[in-house]
Design a protein around this motif. Structure first.
Motif, PDB file in Angstrom:
ATOM      1  N   ARG A  51      31.168  24.185   1.956  1.00 27.67           N
ATOM      2  CA  ARG A  51      31.009  25.517   1.285  1.00 27.67           C
ATOM      3  C   ARG A  51      30.663  25.363  -0.251  1.00 27.67           C
ATOM      4  O   ARG A  51      29.813  26.111  -0.982  1.00 27.67           O
ATOM      5  CB  ARG A  51      32.299  26.089   1.345  1.00 27.67           C
ATOM      6  N   ILE A  52      31.127  24.181  -0.968  1.00 31.47           N
ATOM      7  CA  ILE A  52      30.950  24.188  -2.389  1.00 31.47           C
ATOM      8  C   ILE A  52      29.483  23.814  -2.684  1.00 31.47           C
ATOM      9  O   ILE A  52      28.964  24.276  -3.634  1.00 31.47           O
ATOM     10  CB  ILE A  52      31.779  23.104  -3.042  1.00 31.47           C
ATOM     11  N   PRO A  91      27.490  15.331   1.804  1.00 29.89           N
ATOM     12  CA  PRO A  91      27.218  15.061   3.282  1.00 29.89           C
ATOM     13  C   PRO A  91      28.022  16.086   4.025  1.00 29.89           C
ATOM     14  O   PRO A  91      28.732  16.860   3.676  1.00 29.89           O
ATOM     15  CB  PRO A  91      28.081  13.864   3.695  1.00 29.89           C
ATOM     16  N   ARG A  92      27.281  16.431   5.340  1.00 28.74           N
ATOM     17  CA  ARG A  92      27.450  17.587   6.164  1.00 28.74           C
ATOM     18  C   ARG A  92      29.078  17.187   6.752  1.00 28.74           C
ATOM     19  O   ARG A  92      29.350  16.082   6.895  1.00 28.74           O
ATOM     20  CB  ARG A  92      26.602  17.684   7.351  1.00 28.74           C
ATOM     21  N   GLU A  93      29.864  18.295   6.833  1.00 31.87           N
ATOM     22  CA  GLU A  93      31.270  18.334   7.254  1.00 31.87           C
ATOM     23  C   GLU A  93      31.162  18.343   8.901  1.00 31.87           C
ATOM     24  O   GLU A  93      30.948  19.257   9.373  1.00 31.87           O
ATOM     25  CB  GLU A  93      31.980  19.432   6.763  1.00 31.87           C
ATOM     26  N   MET A  94      31.821  17.505   9.503  1.00 31.78           N
ATOM     27  CA  MET A  94      31.796  17.146  10.865  1.00 31.78           C
ATOM     28  C   MET A  94      32.968  17.915  11.527  1.00 31.78           C
ATOM     29  O   MET A  94      32.862  18.557  12.396  1.00 31.78           O
ATOM     30  CB  MET A  94      31.592  15.875  11.369  1.00 31.78           C
ATOM     31  N   HIS A 102      36.697  21.727  -3.554  1.00 27.12           N
ATOM     32  CA  HIS A 102      36.863  23.144  -3.648  1.00 27.12           C
ATOM     33  C   HIS A 102      36.560  23.587  -4.907  1.00 27.12           C
ATOM     34  O   HIS A 102      36.620  22.933  -5.902  1.00 27.12           O
ATOM     35  CB  HIS A 102      38.312  23.773  -3.279  1.00 27.12           C
ATOM     36  N   GLU A 103      36.098  24.824  -4.962  1.00 24.23           N
ATOM     37  CA  GLU A 103      35.764  25.375  -6.172  1.00 24.23           C
ATOM     38  C   GLU A 103      36.756  25.457  -6.934  1.00 24.23           C
ATOM     39  O   GLU A 103      36.676  25.277  -8.558  1.00 24.23           O
ATOM     40  CB  GLU A 103      35.068  26.889  -5.961  1.00 24.23           C
ATOM     41  N   ARG A 104      37.716  25.929  -6.686  1.00 25.72           N
ATOM     42  CA  ARG A 104      39.088  25.849  -7.428  1.00 25.72           C
ATOM     43  C   ARG A 104      39.220  24.439  -8.160  1.00 25.72           C
ATOM     44  O   ARG A 104      39.828  24.490  -9.360  1.00 25.72           O
ATOM     45  CB  ARG A 104      40.562  26.152  -6.637  1.00 25.72           C
TER      46      ARG A 104
END
Length: 138
Positions: free
Chosen positions: A36-37, A94-97, A104-106
């Motif tokens: 997401r980030i 890397p992609r999250e499996m 996180h943005e926070r």
């Protein structure tokens, strides 16, 4: 004389063309999802470009386009204030499996408030070490 009545369905749309599969290249199977980030970083870069080019007049207009509140848009846009190396690292995570992302943005908000890129890099290194102690820095 014999009269035959029946209903006929006629589809006037052209059938969708299928792309021919190349014999040379096997289909690419990508597993996992983009963090997401990483998506937020790409969005921040795109929105910053829109503001610079004049495609959007201000953050209020961008917030309406993105269907988010102006404060949330400001949080996302602040990612574009990060040092270039940090932005690149975020884009190429890397992609999250499985599971949730560890960055996180926070977690990045204190870093974005720091204007000095040297300090940002130091804070980024600390964040990466706290998330993954075996990871190498930038």
């Amino acid at each position: 004389m014999i009269t035959v009545k029946c209903k006929i369905n006629v589809n006037l749309k052209k059938p969708a063309k299928k792309k021919p599969e190349s014999v040379d290249e096997p289909p690419v199977k990508r597993r996992g999802k983009v963090p997401r980030i990483s998506r937020l970083m790409a969005l921040a870069i795109r929105m910053d470009e829109m503001l610079r080019r004049g495609e959007a007049q201000d953050t209020i207009e961008l917030a309406e386009l993105g269907k988010v509140s102006q404060p949330r848009l400001t949080q996302i846009l602040s990612l574009s204030l990060l040092a270039p190396e940090i932005q690149e690292a975020l884009l190429y995570l890397p992609r999250e499996m499985t599971g949730r992302s560890k960055i996180h943005e926070r977690n990045l908000r204190p870093i974005t408030k720091q204007l000095c890129w040297v300090k940002q890099r130091r804070m980024w290194s600390e964040l990466i070490r706290s998330v993954n102690p075996t990871a190498n820095d930038i």
